[in-house]
Design an enzyme around this catalytic site. Structure first.
Site, PDB file in Angstrom:
ATOM      1  N   GLU A  95       0.864  -1.180   0.000  1.00 28.71           N
ATOM      2  CA  GLU A  95       0.000   0.000   0.000  1.00 28.71           C
ATOM      3  C   GLU A  95       0.901   1.231   0.000  1.00 28.71           C
ATOM      4  OE1 GLU A  95      -3.550   2.346   2.416  1.00 28.71           O
ATOM      5  OE2 GLU A  95      -2.527   0.682   3.405  1.00 28.71           O
ATOM      6  N   ASP A  99       4.892   4.908   3.633  1.00 24.11           N
ATOM      7  CA  ASP A  99       4.564   6.318   3.797  1.00 24.11           C
ATOM      8  C   ASP A  99       5.818   7.012   4.319  1.00 24.11           C
ATOM      9  OD1 ASP A  99       3.239   8.880   4.807  1.00 24.11           O
ATOM     10  OD2 ASP A  99       1.477   7.777   4.137  1.00 24.11           O
ATOM     11  N   ASP A 133      -3.712  12.101  -1.522  1.00 15.63           N
ATOM     12  CA  ASP A 133      -3.911  13.536  -1.693  1.00 15.63           C
ATOM     13  C   ASP A 133      -4.219  13.783  -3.173  1.00 15.63           C
ATOM     14  OD1 ASP A 133      -3.649  16.303  -2.040  1.00 15.63           O
ATOM     15  OD2 ASP A 133      -2.054  16.447  -0.542  1.00 15.63           O
ATOM     16  N   ASP A 189     -12.207   9.268  -2.727  1.00 13.98           N
ATOM     17  CA  ASP A 189     -13.463  10.006  -2.639  1.00 13.98           C
ATOM     18  C   ASP A 189     -13.498  11.143  -3.650  1.00 13.98           C
ATOM     19  OD1 ASP A 189     -11.351  11.248  -0.967  1.00 13.98           O
ATOM     20  OD2 ASP A 189     -12.848  12.833  -0.799  1.00 13.98           O
TER      21      ASP A 189
END
Length: 217
Positions: free
Chosen positions: A47, A72, A121, A157
């Site tokens: 991920e 990350d 983002d 989203d």
């Protein structure tokens, strides 16, 4: 930097389920994740931009027969996922602290079976297009480390990012592209395994439809 963040950075520096710059394995683990870290030959699922690692940990719970890596740059965020994995004694999940731009330093060609990009983002400004995690620049990085036939997923989203990504993928003429602009009112939701991040729950509570797509490399 606040005391809380400093404490979290100190904690992850001691954890076996976090690899970060300065560690012996950082930059040396490419091509050796199965042998030298997980000590098995299971598929690897990565991920990118994993944040607090909710999706990575959620998948690791469901699929003990696979290895999961959340990547990350934010160490304070990785602290959360690594803490959960440690508390639940999940041996099939680990975290890599690095910029996504440097992902190839830590993975060999064809080493990864699947990649998830979850709620990145959207980088809405035109000048930030190259920084979008689904821009051609980043897709090239992913496709270099994913094995032939491996799957890349996006969950978001953000409508403009979803549409932008579809355009990029259609221009690249990718294989087996499937997508939906309303995941939970489609027949594709089984692909996301019923895992919801904190932000995703908020979006759904506000009536924001979740977009999803996947394609094969």
């Amino acid at each position: 930097m606040g005391r809380s963040k400093l404490a979290k950075f100190a904690a992850i520096a001691e954890r076996e389920n976090v690899i970060e710059p300065g560690d012996e394995l950082y930059g040396q683990i490419a091509g050796r994740w199965r042998e030298h870290h997980f000590e098995n030959d299971h598929p690897i699922v990565l991920e990118v931009g994993c944040g607090r690692g909710e999706y990575t940990v959620g998948m690791a719970r469901l699929f003990p027969e696979k290895n999961f890596i959340g990547s990350d740059i934010k160490g304070a965020r990785l602290w959360k996922g690594s803490t959960l994995a440690e508390e639940e004694e999940l041996e099939n999940v680990t975290f890599l602290r690095t910029f996504i731009e440097n992902i190839q330093e830590n993975f060999a060609a064809n080493e990864v079976d699947e990649i998830w990009i979850t709620f990145p983002d959207p980088r809405p400004r035109d000048r930030d297009i190259k920084r979008r995690l689904t821009s051609p620049r980043f897709l090239d990085l992913y496709e270099n480390i994913v094995k032939p036939g491996g799957i890349i997923h996006l969950k978001t989203d953000n409508g403009p990012l979803y549409e932008y990504t579809l355009e990029v993928l259609q221009e690249r003429k990718v294989k087996n592209l499937i997508h939906t602009s309303d995941l939970y009112n489609s027949d594709l939701q089984e692909h996301t395994m019923g895992i919801y991040t904190t932000y995703e729950k908020r979006y759904l509570a506000d009536g924001v439809p979740i977009k999803y797509l996947q394609y094969k490399v």
